[in-house]
Motif scaffolding. Structure first.
Motif, PDB file in Angstrom:
ATOM      1  N   TRP A 132      16.751  59.835  34.824  1.00 57.97           N
ATOM      2  CA  TRP A 132      17.411  60.196  33.660  1.00 57.97           C
ATOM      3  C   TRP A 132      17.705  61.592  32.956  1.00 57.97           C
ATOM      4  N   LEU A 133      16.693  62.307  33.041  1.00 56.24           N
ATOM      5  CA  LEU A 133      16.747  63.797  32.535  1.00 56.24           C
ATOM      6  C   LEU A 133      17.366  64.766  33.571  1.00 56.24           C
ATOM      7  N   ARG A 134      16.995  64.362  34.843  1.00 57.67           N
ATOM      8  CA  ARG A 134      17.550  65.361  36.065  1.00 57.67           C
ATOM      9  C   ARG A 134      18.714  65.058  36.516  1.00 57.67           C
ATOM     10  N   HIS A 135      19.121  63.891  36.343  1.00 55.20           N
ATOM     11  CA  HIS A 135      20.291  63.495  37.235  1.00 55.20           C
ATOM     12  C   HIS A 135      21.284  62.309  36.216  1.00 55.20           C
ATOM     13  N   GLY A 136      20.873  62.257  34.895  1.00 51.93           N
ATOM     14  CA  GLY A 136      21.766  61.524  34.068  1.00 51.93           C
ATOM     15  C   GLY A 136      21.840  60.163  34.417  1.00 51.93           C
ATOM     16  N   GLN A 137      21.014  59.546  34.973  1.00 57.09           N
ATOM     17  CA  GLN A 137      20.945  58.055  35.365  1.00 57.09           C
ATOM     18  C   GLN A 137      20.127  57.282  34.387  1.00 57.09           C
ATOM     19  N   ARG A 138      20.862  57.179  33.265  1.00 61.69           N
ATOM     20  CA  ARG A 138      20.440  56.515  32.009  1.00 61.69           C
ATOM     21  C   ARG A 138      20.059  54.860  32.053  1.00 61.69           C
ATOM     22  N   PRO A 139      18.914  54.542  31.976  1.00 64.64           N
ATOM     23  CA  PRO A 139      18.615  53.015  32.143  1.00 64.64           C
ATOM     24  C   PRO A 139      19.391  52.218  30.880  1.00 64.64           C
ATOM     25  N   GLY A 140      19.771  51.107  31.412  1.00 61.50           N
ATOM     26  CA  GLY A 140      20.443  50.140  30.511  1.00 61.50           C
ATOM     27  C   GLY A 140      19.536  49.473  29.534  1.00 61.50           C
ATOM     28  N   ARG A 141      19.600  48.805  28.493  1.00 65.16           N
ATOM     29  CA  ARG A 141      18.993  48.405  27.553  1.00 65.16           C
ATOM     30  C   ARG A 141      18.088  47.248  28.013  1.00 65.16           C
ATOM     31  N   LEU A 142      18.738  46.523  29.004  1.00 69.23           N
ATOM     32  CA  LEU A 142      17.869  45.329  29.638  1.00 69.23           C
ATOM     33  C   LEU A 142      16.660  45.931  30.652  1.00 69.23           C
ATOM     34  N   THR A 143      17.065  47.044  31.439  1.00 68.78           N
ATOM     35  CA  THR A 143      15.966  47.798  32.078  1.00 68.78           C
ATOM     36  C   THR A 143      14.963  48.150  31.225  1.00 68.78           C
ATOM     37  N   ARG A 318      25.067  48.274  37.409  1.00 76.99           N
ATOM     38  CA  ARG A 318      25.906  48.285  38.737  1.00 76.99           C
ATOM     39  C   ARG A 318      27.443  47.741  38.444  1.00 76.99           C
ATOM     40  N   ARG A 319      27.378  46.493  37.997  1.00 74.58           N
ATOM     41  CA  ARG A 319      28.679  45.698  37.887  1.00 74.58           C
ATOM     42  C   ARG A 319      29.672  46.541  36.675  1.00 74.58           C
ATOM     43  N   THR A 320      28.816  47.186  35.742  1.00 72.23           N
ATOM     44  CA  THR A 320      29.895  47.947  34.589  1.00 72.23           C
ATOM     45  C   THR A 320      30.424  49.167  35.437  1.00 72.23           C
ATOM     46  N   VAL A 321      30.066  49.811  36.459  1.00 70.48           N
ATOM     47  CA  VAL A 321      30.603  51.261  36.933  1.00 70.48           C
ATOM     48  C   VAL A 321      31.649  50.672  38.139  1.00 70.48           C
ATOM     49  N   PRO A 322      32.805  51.180  37.700  1.00 72.25           N
ATOM     50  CA  PRO A 322      34.116  50.776  38.763  1.00 72.25           C
ATOM     51  C   PRO A 322      33.633  51.334  40.047  1.00 72.25           C
ATOM     52  N   PRO A 323      34.087  50.637  41.161  1.00 71.89           N
ATOM     53  CA  PRO A 323      33.800  51.083  42.420  1.00 71.89           C
ATOM     54  C   PRO A 323      34.227  52.527  42.549  1.00 71.89           C
ATOM     55  N   GLY A 324      33.588  53.626  43.161  1.00 75.95           N
ATOM     56  CA  GLY A 324      33.916  54.925  43.441  1.00 75.95           C
ATOM     57  C   GLY A 324      33.965  55.764  42.044  1.00 75.95           C
ATOM     58  N   ALA A 325      33.568  55.348  41.049  1.00 75.85           N
ATOM     59  CA  ALA A 325      33.604  55.932  39.799  1.00 75.85           C
ATOM     60  C   ALA A 325      32.313  57.012  39.752  1.00 75.85           C
ATOM     61  N   VAL A 326      31.358  56.793  40.364  1.00 70.88           N
ATOM     62  CA  VAL A 326      30.365  57.591  40.403  1.00 70.88           C
ATOM     63  C   VAL A 326      29.911  58.079  41.831  1.00 70.88           C
ATOM     64  N   GLU A 327      29.936  59.189  41.602  1.00 72.49           N
ATOM     65  CA  GLU A 327      29.872  59.977  43.265  1.00 72.49           C
ATOM     66  C   GLU A 327      28.184  60.084  43.418  1.00 72.49           C
ATOM     67  N   PRO A 328      27.740  60.176  44.512  1.00 70.76           N
ATOM     68  CA  PRO A 328      26.203  60.233  44.901  1.00 70.76           C
ATOM     69  C   PRO A 328      25.762  61.500  44.147  1.00 70.76           C
ATOM     70  N   VAL A 329      24.446  61.752  43.716  1.00 72.30           N
ATOM     71  CA  VAL A 329      24.096  62.523  43.001  1.00 72.30           C
ATOM     72  C   VAL A 329      23.611  63.668  43.910  1.00 72.30           C
ATOM     73  N   THR A 330      23.878  65.057  43.591  1.00 74.50           N
ATOM     74  CA  THR A 330      23.599  66.108  44.422  1.00 74.50           C
ATOM     75  C   THR A 330      22.743  67.120  43.840  1.00 74.50           C
ATOM     76  N   VAL A 331      21.983  67.578  44.559  1.00 75.36           N
ATOM     77  CA  VAL A 331      20.975  68.385  44.108  1.00 75.36           C
ATOM     78  C   VAL A 331      21.276  70.083  44.595  1.00 75.36           C
ATOM     79  N   GLU A 332      21.138  70.861  43.762  1.00 78.79           N
ATOM     80  CA  GLU A 332      21.476  72.203  44.265  1.00 78.79           C
ATOM     81  C   GLU A 332      20.475  72.665  45.567  1.00 78.79           C
ATOM     82  N   PRO A 333      20.942  73.417  46.217  1.00 74.28           N
ATOM     83  CA  PRO A 333      20.294  74.020  47.443  1.00 74.28           C
ATOM     84  C   PRO A 333      18.593  74.629  46.890  1.00 74.28           C
ATOM     85  N   GLY A 334      17.719  74.461  47.463  1.00 74.57           N
ATOM     86  CA  GLY A 334      16.465  75.001  46.911  1.00 74.57           C
ATOM     87  C   GLY A 334      15.361  74.262  47.253  1.00 74.57           C
ATOM     88  N   PRO A 335      14.107  74.451  46.573  1.00 73.16           N
ATOM     89  CA  PRO A 335      13.198  73.577  46.959  1.00 73.16           C
ATOM     90  C   PRO A 335      13.125  72.172  46.740  1.00 73.16           C
TER      91      PRO A 335
END
Length: 351
Positions: A132-143, A318-335
């Motif tokens: 959630w904090l690092r990649h913005g993947q906020r959990p839904g209410r049911l989760t 997952r069902r509320t996110v249109p296909p292709g709307a969310v790109e894979p999360v990327t991490v800047e090069p580094g440790p």
């Protein structure tokens, strides 16, 4: 660039997504069951004079020896994949294997097993917070509802009545929690080019080497015994118990855990992993005659309910996110981010 499986993004559509999720859940459940068997088996060895350090060291070494040949074959000569992921393999073995084990056993030298396990298994919540904090993947209410139910159930299963906390023990238990969190996060990496069995083999080899080093310098006390182990009323040879610990609770558990993480993502697989504690109580009943209380049984049902609700919440997201709307999360090069310890064992044992 490092790519993590995004728990909220649709990685397939329709029937394909359901099939991927189903396989992932089956692998996650298999991994949890394999890990949970380690506690009762290890407890049987402890009763004959084995130290926790000796059990863990043999378990990881046997797991590494069994998985390594298959991991090498799965590479098909692609050693570049190993070189590209060398740092990740070290992180996985150091945190996901060695640190989890060592920190857990250090923790229970200062505090009771129940609270140590509760802190260690708070890794599921730590994974949620990290994503959630690092990649913005906020959990839904049911989760979030499922997380609450699972946490309440875990407290009941571990039966924390009359427990006391120690600052040093809590610090070591938090170290184990970091290791377990890293285990689930690394499992969810989809860009490594390493087959799951090759990643498991590399992590186990690194973990075995580090644990062996700790034993060699005396930080991991090692004592063994040749006495048979009493399991379910039968005298089982120690070598057979150790073989099961290495092949099933280390080798198979890690391989299936990685396969689950790549299909489900870190968040859902970490909550399915909580079933390890529940099934460990069952195996302790079956193999050691330790009958669970009604409170523990009720807690187990709460954990199971929470895991189901979390999975339903993830599916709804997952069902509320249109296909292709969310790109894979990327991490800047580094440790490499601390990305997982294996869950370890259960009250009176070692995962």
């Amino acid at each position: 660039m490092a790519t993590l499986a995004h728990d909220a993004s649709p990685r397939a559509g329709g029937a394909a997504l359901r099939s991927t999720t189903g396989v992932g859940l089956a692998l996650a459940l298999a991994s949890a069951l394999c890990f949970s068997l380690s506690g009762p088996l290890a407890a049987g060895l402890f009763a004959t004079g084995w130290t926790p350090g000796a059990v863990v060291l043999v378990r990881v070494v046997v797991g590494a020896l069994v998985v390594l040949p298959f991991g090498l074959v799965a590479l098909r000569g692609d050693w570049n994949a190993v070189l590209r992921n060398l740092r990740l393999l070290v992180v996985y073995g150091a945190l996901g294997v060695a640190a989890t084990q060592f920190c857990y056993f250090a923790a229970i030298q200062h505090m009771q097993v129940g609270p140590a396990l509760l802190i260690e298994y708070s890794s599921a919540a730590a994974v949620v917070a990290y994503l959630w904090l690092r990649h913005g993947q906020r959990p839904g209410r049911l989760t979030l509802v499922g997380i609450t139910l699972a946490a309440a159930g875990l407290i009941l299963v571990l039966d924390l009545t009359g427990t006391a906390l120690d600052a040093v023990g809590v610090a070591w238990a938090l170290g184990a929690m970091v290791g377990v969190s890293a285990y689930f996060l690394v499992n969810a990496r989809v860009d490594t080019g390493l087959p799951p069995i090759s990643l498991a083999a590399g992590g186990l080899v690194v973990g075995a080497a580090l644990l062996g080093l700790l034993a060699a310098v005396g930080l991991l006390p090692v004592a063994t015994s040749t006495d048979a182990v009493d399991l379910a009323g039968a005298a089982v040879p120690a070598w057979l118990v150790l073989a099961i610990l290495g092949v099933v609770t280390a080798g198979l558990a890690y391989v299936t855990g990685i396969g689950a993480g790549r299909r489900l993502g870190a968040r859902p697989s970490s909550f399915v992993g909580l079933l390890e504690v529940v099934s460990a109580v069952f195996f302790a009943w079956l193999l050691l005659g330790e009958v669970p209380s009604l409170v523990q049984a009720g807690g187990g049902l709460l954990v199971l309910t929470g895991v189901v609700v979390v999975q339903q919440g993830e599916a709804a997201t997952r069902r509320t996110v249109p296909p292709g709307a969310v790109e894979p999360v990327t991490v800047e090069p580094g440790p490499v981010e601390p990305v997982t310890a294996e869950p370890m064992t259960v009250p009176g044992a070692a995962t």
